[in-house]
Design an enzyme around this catalytic site. Structure first.
Site, short mmCIF file in Angstrom:
data_model
loop_
_atom_site.label_atom_id
_atom_site.label_comp_id
_atom_site.label_asym_id
_atom_site.label_seq_id
_atom_site.Cartn_x
_atom_site.Cartn_y
_atom_site.Cartn_z
CB ALA A 1 20.96 35.14 72.06
N GLY B 1 26.00 34.32 74.23
CA GLY B 1 25.70 33.26 74.35
C GLY B 1 26.56 32.07 73.62
CD GLU C 1 25.69 33.46 78.72
OE1 GLU C 1 25.06 33.85 77.59
OE2 GLU C 1 25.13 33.83 79.62
CD GLU D 1 25.96 38.55 76.93
OE1 GLU D 1 26.92 39.11 77.30
OE2 GLU D 1 25.88 37.35 76.94
N1 DAK Z 1 22.64 38.02 66.08
C1 DAK Z 1 22.22 38.45 65.09
N2 DAK Z 1 23.02 38.70 63.91
C2 DAK Z 1 24.31 38.74 64.27
C3 DAK Z 1 24.95 38.59 65.50
C4 DAK Z 1 23.88 38.20 66.47
N3 DAK Z 1 24.52 37.87 67.90
N4 DAK Z 1 26.18 38.75 65.37
C5 DAK Z 1 26.60 39.15 64.14
N5 DAK Z 1 25.38 39.05 63.27
C6 DAK Z 1 25.14 39.26 61.90
C7 DAK Z 1 25.35 40.69 61.70
O1 DAK Z 1 24.23 41.34 61.92
C8 DAK Z 1 25.77 40.61 60.25
O2 DAK Z 1 24.62 40.52 59.40
P1 DAK Z 1 24.43 41.38 57.91
O3 DAK Z 1 24.49 42.55 58.22
O4 DAK Z 1 25.59 40.71 57.10
O5 DAK Z 1 22.85 40.69 57.35
C9 DAK Z 1 26.59 39.40 60.14
O6 DAK Z 1 26.19 38.49 61.23
C10 DAK Z 1 28.09 39.67 60.16
O7 DAK Z 1 28.07 40.69 61.14
P2 DAK Z 1 29.00 41.90 61.15
O8 DAK Z 1 28.88 42.48 59.73
O9 DAK Z 1 28.59 42.78 62.41
O10 DAK Z 1 30.50 41.44 61.37
P3 DAK Z 1 31.57 42.34 62.05
O11 DAK Z 1 33.02 41.29 61.74
O12 DAK Z 1 31.70 43.72 61.68
O13 DAK Z 1 31.27 42.27 63.74
C11 DAK Z 1 30.85 41.03 65.72
C12 DAK Z 1 31.39 40.96 64.32
C13 DAK Z 1 30.69 39.76 66.33
C14 DAK Z 1 31.71 42.11 66.47
C15 DAK Z 1 29.30 41.79 65.54
O14 DAK Z 1 28.84 41.07 64.58
C16 DAK Z 1 28.73 41.77 66.92
O15 DAK Z 1 29.03 42.68 67.76
N6 DAK Z 1 27.72 40.98 66.79
C17 DAK Z 1 26.91 41.07 68.03
C18 DAK Z 1 27.59 40.41 69.13
C19 DAK Z 1 26.92 40.22 70.34
O16 DAK Z 1 26.34 41.34 71.18
N7 DAK Z 1 26.60 39.19 71.17
C20 DAK Z 1 25.60 38.97 72.28
C21 DAK Z 1 24.15 38.73 72.05
S1 DAK Z 1 23.10 38.84 73.38
C22 DAK Z 1 19.63 33.12 77.34
C23 DAK Z 1 20.34 32.32 76.41
C24 DAK Z 1 21.30 33.25 75.57
C25 DAK Z 1 21.33 34.48 75.85
C26 DAK Z 1 20.76 35.09 76.58
C27 DAK Z 1 19.61 34.40 77.54
N8 DAK Z 1 18.56 32.33 78.25
C28 DAK Z 1 18.72 30.92 78.26
C29 DAK Z 1 17.57 33.13 78.58
C30 DAK Z 1 22.46 35.17 75.12
C31 DAK Z 1 22.36 36.54 74.81
C32 DAK Z 1 23.36 37.02 73.67
O17 DAK Z 1 24.27 36.32 73.13
#
Ligand code: DAK
Length: 257
Positions: free
Chosen positions: A65, A108, A111, A131
């Site tokens: 997400a 997400g 998922e 998450e």
């Molecule tokens: N959201 C927003 N921006 C993101 C992002 C995300 N999930 N993932 C990556 N980005 C952005 C980064 O901020 C960065 O932006 P800039 O700094 O260039 O502006 C760009 O994408 C490139 O990312 P990185 O520079 O971080 O790239 P790396 O290769 O160093 O790292 C990474 C890649 C995938 C390991 C890292 O970006 C990372 O850890 N990202 C977050 C992953 C994460 O935590 N995902 C889970 C999010 S929570 C629901 C529906 C869905 C959900 C929940 C409820 N309901 C139906 C209620 C889902 C929840 C989630 O997914």
């Protein structure tokens, strides 16, 4: 609807939806989810679209997400947003969806892949539910679908550590159907989609329904449901065509009726 966050195309009876927010690793903001739901529903009504491929780019299927939308959000806002409904609508999509996953498939994103019916992964794909690192747990089915796919112990490890696993391990754990070189990911997905698209669509749809039912019903209930769907298929032209074609040693022409 004009799309800003996804690309949509059709190749004969196969529809392809490409998540297209490369700057943020295809983070799934609400706008993207809305577009995805809209595109899928259009394909649902399009008789010529018989199988869907959902994909991203080489770097990411989707990194989850969009975390920007979580900043400052309250439980009530989360409740009032159409978030759950969007995911529910994808869950109800009746035609088969193949996820063609390259790069990050996290949170997400993972998922969303698990909502699909078949997952083909590039060797570069990485799966995980990170998450926990945000003080959250999966909220779009991860705690339910991941254990069903890989078993309780592996799901527990992935969800409480937030670790990522590579495609090959995801394959060994039963999360993906197969792993292919990144260059041929879409070709593999296309070939499979075409094969499915050539089958009788009503039977394919009911097969999907029956299989999904098996995951959340006791065996008895699932078997009864299967039997009713099986009988129902005797009313289709395609079933008559399939049987006649077999008996006359010719190729069947399925019409979706
Ligand atoms: N959201 C927003 N921006 C993101 C992002 C995300 N999930 N993932 C990556 N980005 C952005 C980064 O901020 C960065 O932006 P800039 O700094 O260039 O502006 C760009 O994408 C490139 O990312 P990185 O520079 O971080 O790239 P790396 O290769 O160093 O790292 C990474 C890649 C995938 C390991 C890292 O970006 C990372 O850890 N990202 C977050 C992953 C994460 O935590 N995902 C889970 C999010 S929570 C629901 C529906 C869905 C959900 C929940 C409820 N309901 C139906 C209620 C889902 C929840 C989630 O997914």
């Amino acid at each position: 609807m004009a799309y800003q966050n996804i690309l949509v195309s059709t190749e004969e009876s196969v529809a392809i939806v490409t998540l297209n927010r490369p700057d943020v690793l295809n983070a799934l903001n609400q706008a993207t989810m809305n577009e995805l739901v809209d595109a899928l529903e259009a394909f649902d009504h399009d008789e010529t679209a018989r199988c869907v491929i959902l994909t991203g780019n080489e770097r990411a299927f989707a990194a989850g997400a969009d975390i920007n939308e979580f900043r400052g959000a309250t439980p009530v806002q989360m409740l009032q947003e159409p978030r759950f409904l969007q995911w529910e609508r994808i869950r109800r999509f009746p035609k088969p969806i193949i996820a063609a996953v390259g790069g990050y498939c996290l949170g997400g994103g993972c998922e969303l892949a698990m909502l699909c019916d078949i997952i083909i992964a590039a060797e570069t794909a990485r799966f995980g539910q990170p998450e926990i690192n945000l003080g959250l747990i999966p909220g779009a089915g991860g705690t339910q679908r991941l254990p069903r796919a890989v078993g309780k112990y592996r799901a527990m490890e992935l969800i409480v550590t937030g670790r990522q696993i590579p495609a090959q391990l995801a394959y060994e754990w039963g999360l993906v159907n197969r792993v292919v070189p990144a260059e041929v990911l879409l070709d593999e997905a296309r070939a499979l989609a075409r094969e499915i698209a050539a089958k009788p669509p009503v039977a394919v749809r009911l097969a999907k329904e029956a299989i999904l039912k098996s995951l959340d019903t006791p065996l008895d209930v699932g078997l009864d449901h299967e039997r009713r769907l099986f009988y129902l298929l005797f009313s289709t032209e395609d079933m008559k065509e399939g049987v006649e074609a077999f008996l006359n040693k010719r190729r069947a022409e399925f019409k979706g009726r």
